[in-house]
Scaffold this active site. Structure first.
Site, PDB file in Angstrom:
ATOM      1  N   ALA A   1       0.817  -1.215   0.000  1.00  0.00           N
ATOM      2  CA  ALA A   1       0.000   0.000   0.000  1.00  0.00           C
ATOM      3  C   ALA A   1       0.853   1.268   0.000  1.00  0.00           C
ATOM      4  O   ALA A   1       0.385   2.330  -0.365  1.00  0.00           O
ATOM      5  CB  ALA A   1      -0.911  -0.005   1.228  1.00  0.00           C
ATOM      6  N   LYS A   2       2.091   1.149   0.424  1.00  0.00           N
ATOM      7  CA  LYS A   2       3.034   2.289   0.467  1.00  0.00           C
ATOM      8  C   LYS A   2       2.400   3.512   1.121  1.00  0.00           C
ATOM      9  O   LYS A   2       2.510   4.625   0.622  1.00  0.00           O
ATOM     10  CB  LYS A   2       3.568   2.586  -0.930  1.00  0.00           C
ATOM     11  CG  LYS A   2       4.300   1.376  -1.546  1.00  0.00           C
ATOM     12  CD  LYS A   2       4.992   1.694  -2.844  1.00  0.00           C
ATOM     13  CE  LYS A   2       5.826   0.527  -3.367  1.00  0.00           C
ATOM     14  NZ  LYS A   2       5.054  -0.633  -3.826  1.00  0.00           N
ATOM     15  N   ARG A   3       1.729   3.307   2.245  1.00  0.00           N
ATOM     16  CA  ARG A   3       1.078   4.390   2.956  1.00  0.00           C
ATOM     17  C   ARG A   3       2.056   5.135   3.860  1.00  0.00           C
ATOM     18  O   ARG A   3       3.234   4.768   3.969  1.00  0.00           O
ATOM     19  CB  ARG A   3      -0.091   3.838   3.798  1.00  0.00           C
ATOM     20  CG  ARG A   3      -1.194   3.168   2.992  1.00  0.00           C
ATOM     21  CD  ARG A   3      -1.891   4.109   2.041  1.00  0.00           C
ATOM     22  NE  ARG A   3      -3.166   3.567   1.564  1.00  0.00           N
ATOM     23  CZ  ARG A   3      -3.348   2.885   0.436  1.00  0.00           C
ATOM     24  NH1 ARG A   3      -2.327   2.658  -0.377  1.00  0.00           N
ATOM     25  NH2 ARG A   3      -4.546   2.441   0.084  1.00  0.00           N
TER      26      ARG A   3
END
Lengths: 271, 271
Positions: free
Chosen positions: A95-97
């Site tokens: 998700a690379k949040r």
């Protein structure tokens, strides 16, 4: 899932393969489009055909968000299917949040608790208080972007701060964060030679390595420089496996590609 | 929406206020929980009460993802409501996304095309090819994280590369990217004194400034150092406005708080 459980699975299956479930409706076999939920149908078939050859699955959330509500539902069904039928698999929400503290906490809860993933990928740009909320979850893992496999990695990640590249500062700084034992790192396979330096900073952490295959990395090199006594590597392949064929035998074709990588891994593990 | 349209709205309304729609079910008035869609009901009431006082709305996607399918549906309903009833509003998906090129393209399509937001926030860590897919969309805007308002900003963003802080490299490098005229930047208000340097690098770009109010920034200072001849500022306030009251008069209370900020802005614009 604990890191020890993951290592046990790797030894049992002779595989440290992660399969990226990046489902693009324009690339899956056309006959699936008549299914009620083509994305989940595709994922289920891929999982059923490959689960004995890999230890992890990694849906990239972009491919699900791109289909709105239907996509989000397919993501939910996929992770529930994995948790119900293959609880031994390590699951990664790619998700690379990353956001300010109270907001990161919402993301962490969404992926690690509600959806029930074992781990989530997180971007480091906003620093400690944007990552620590993810590290709070027991037996869950936060996979921090360090050195990515794309060309843009050279824009900022490899730039030099006081004699040391930005991504090394990320690795070093993150070791001081609370519950840092729950950290793993994304390290692109296109730069296997960097792994020596990386291992001098984080000798034991698990690395999620994208970019073997489609993005040009070499498995032997990655293992030579990156493997630890407890393996410490998850090698991801997405398109090279799931889109091996676009006819009705796509799942068998995916299994064949996964098997080729798994056999290479078995050879390395038993050297 | 073009930048010129945004400037026109700012002059018309005497406001450069952005309201953050960060809806937490634990914080909204309890009587809304019996609604079919409490998140959308809350947003609709806030929008109806405040749209004449602000020029932009910014839902942070974390707060919607935290509620799974229901949350995603509420996000869809909110942006559709805005686009249908208040097309003059500048809409920001505060998503802080960023991934390798083909994946960023999926995110860009999801937020800018399918959901129909005017803009999306993006993290710079993965560099040029992770951001350019967002810049491809005509009359849409990519709001790049430069200097954020949280404590963790000092972990990497303010570190020095060859005599210049990381966030300044982000600003400078991004100017060379294709369609960079579609870039805006997130700059935290807690460090208004940095704005002089920032304006020397990007003299005309719009800045989205979080952190006025709850996070401690000062509006007068931000305007003194950051305002341009075409304004160039969007000041965001989230919690300070939307949670001004938790009784049934919450929307009026939010409007009152928004009006206080709008009046301060009108004073500055007409100085």
């Amino acid at each position: 899932m604990t890191t020890q459980d993951l290592v046990t699975q790797i030894r049992k299956k002779n595989s440290f393969l992660c399969i990226g479930l990046d489902v693009d409706l324009e690339k899956i076999p056309p006959h699936l489009l008549s299914e009620e939920d083509p994305i989940f149908a595709f994922n289920k078939a891929i999982i059923d055909a490959t689960h004995h050859l890999c230890v992890a699955y990694k849906p990239n959330t972009a491919f699900y968000e791109a289909y709105g509500l239907k996509g989000w539902k397919a993501l939910e069904k996929t992770i529930h299917y994995l948790n119900q039928h293959h609880p031994e698999m390590f699951t990664i929400a790619d998700a690379k949040r990353g956001d300010i503290g109270n907001t990161s906490r919402m993301y962490a809860k969404a992926f690690l608790e509600d959806l029930g993933f074992d781990s989530v990928t997180v971007a480091p740009y906003m620093g400690k208080d944007s990552v620590e909320p993810f590290l709070d979850f027991k037996d869950k893992h936060t996979i921090l972007l360090a050195l990515t496999s794309n060309q843009g990695a050279f824009d900022f990640q490899t730039k030099n701060i006081d004699g040391k590249e930005v991504y090394k500062h990320v690795l070093e700084t993150s070791k001081s964060w609370e519950n840092s034992e729950n950290l793993m790192y994304v390290v692109g396979a296109t730069k296997a030679e960097y792994l020596v330096d990386i291992r001098s900073i984080i000798p034991n952490s698990f690395l999620l390595v994208p970019g073997v295959g489609a993005q040009g990395g070499n498995l032997q090199d990655v293992c030579k420089y990156g493997m630890t006594s407890t393996i410490g590597l998850l090698i991801n392949s997405s398109r090279g496996i799931i889109y091996a064929s676009s006819d009705e035998h796509y799942a068998e074709a995916a299994a064949q590609k996964a098997k080729e990588l798994q056999q290479e891994m078995a050879f390395i593990l038993n050297q």
